[in-house]
Design a protein around this motif. Structure first.
Motif, PDB file in Angstrom:
ATOM      1  N   VAL A  66       0.819  -1.218   0.000  1.00 54.43           N
ATOM      2  CA  VAL A  66       0.000   0.000   0.000  1.00 54.43           C
ATOM      3  C   VAL A  66       0.850   1.264   0.000  1.00 54.43           C
ATOM      4  O   VAL A  66       0.363   2.333  -0.398  1.00 54.43           O
ATOM      5  N   THR A  67       2.106   1.166   0.420  1.00 55.72           N
ATOM      6  CA  THR A  67       2.987   2.326   0.349  1.00 55.72           C
ATOM      7  C   THR A  67       3.084   2.846  -1.078  1.00 55.72           C
ATOM      8  O   THR A  67       3.153   4.061  -1.315  1.00 55.72           O
ATOM      9  N   VAL A  68       3.054   1.932  -2.035  1.00 60.02           N
ATOM     10  CA  VAL A  68       3.142   2.317  -3.452  1.00 60.02           C
ATOM     11  C   VAL A  68       1.768   2.360  -4.103  1.00 60.02           C
ATOM     12  O   VAL A  68       1.428   3.319  -4.808  1.00 60.02           O
ATOM     13  N   SER A  69       0.954   1.341  -3.881  1.00 59.30           N
ATOM     14  CA  SER A  69      -0.327   1.240  -4.599  1.00 59.30           C
ATOM     15  C   SER A  69      -1.243   2.423  -4.311  1.00 59.30           C
ATOM     16  O   SER A  69      -2.029   2.827  -5.177  1.00 59.30           O
ATOM     17  N   SER A  70      -1.143   2.995  -3.110  1.00 53.39           N
ATOM     18  CA  SER A  70      -1.990   4.142  -2.782  1.00 53.39           C
ATOM     19  C   SER A  70      -1.690   5.334  -3.680  1.00 53.39           C
ATOM     20  O   SER A  70      -2.556   6.177  -3.927  1.00 53.39           O
ATOM     21  N   GLU A  71      -0.441   5.406  -4.159  1.00 46.26           N
ATOM     22  CA  GLU A  71      -0.057   6.518  -5.029  1.00 46.26           C
ATOM     23  C   GLU A  71      -0.676   6.393  -6.423  1.00 46.26           C
ATOM     24  O   GLU A  71      -0.845   7.385  -7.128  1.00 46.26           O
TER      25      GLU A  71
END
Length: 243
Positions: A66-71
């Motif tokens: 989610v650190t990346v996918s949220s972006e």
């Protein structure tokens, strides 16, 4: 980095990963107590308590994804191409610094989560089975925490490469909790024991299944090399791709 920590902790899905990672392993101690007692009768006590830490890695994987996918998630139904990454890059145009800040924020959160969970799980095992539980070993706890951090960074790198959190998270969860493709591959070739999700467990477990024994330091170096290589590839792709 402070902004990335606040952003990560502001994601509802990240809190799912935090809560899951914190409570799953200690809860497993209560669930597995009858089985643990049977294992004690057969003398299998080397990893008593420590083997429950495996389920907690799901929390680290969720946080890494989610650190990346949220972006890359659409911020509005009216504007499906509008994503958080555009605003993030406007605020921090330096992509290398951005990736470093995100990776550091993720590592700090997972390290705190891992330290609390690992310590609580081992201490709880000692309280429930005081005559049989192995001693509390800070070095072994640190190795388990490092394993969690490296897994979180692994998920972070792979999600950054594919820019799809759903597929990445599904593959990780299935591989770690349902059918481990990596473990099945160890039945075909001993070299599969050096895959990142398998080799990392050798950092803190002493009775790993399989025929290949890997010393803890070697296991840590191999897993670190895997993560470093994937992070380098992810950083290279991120620098070349449009937002």
């Amino acid at each position: 980095m402070r902004a990335e920590v606040r952003k990560l902790l502001g994601l509802p899905t990240a809190w799912v990963g935090l809560v899951l990672g914190l409570i799953a392993a200690p809860a497993l101690v209560f669930v597995n107590t009858p089985g643990l007692r049977r294992a004690l009768e057969s003398g299998q006590i080397a990893d008593l308590g420590y083997e429950n830490l495996g389920i907690g890695l799901l929390g680290a994987l969720i946080l890494g994804v989610v650190t990346v996918s949220s972006e890359y998630t659409s911020t509005s139904d009216d504007a499906p191409d509008a994503r958080q990454m555009t605003a993030t890059l406007l605020a921090m145009p330096g992509r290398s610094r951005l990736l470093l800040a995100k990776g550091t924020a993720l590592s700090l959160v997972v390290a705190v989560q891992g330290a609390l969970t690992a310590s609580a799980t081992v201490l709880l095992t000692q309280a429930m089975l005081p005559k049989y539980a192995p001693p509390f070993e800070p070095a072994r706890i640190a190795a388990a925490v490092l394993y969690w951090v490296l897994l979180g960074l692994l998920a972070y790198a792979i999600t950054l490469i594919f820019r799809n959190g759903i597929i990445t998270l599904t593959v990780f969860i299935v591989n770690s909790s349902v059918v481990s493709v990596s473990y099945l591959l160890t039945k075909l070739t001993p070299w599969a024991a050096y895959l990142p999700d398998i080799v990392g467990a050798h950092m803190f477990l002493r009775s790993n299944p399989g025929e290949v024994h890997i010393p803890p330091v070697t296991a840590g170096l191999v897993m670190t090399a895997w993560v470093a290589a994937l992070l380098a590839l992810a950083a290279k792709l991120f620098a070349r791709r449009p937002a």
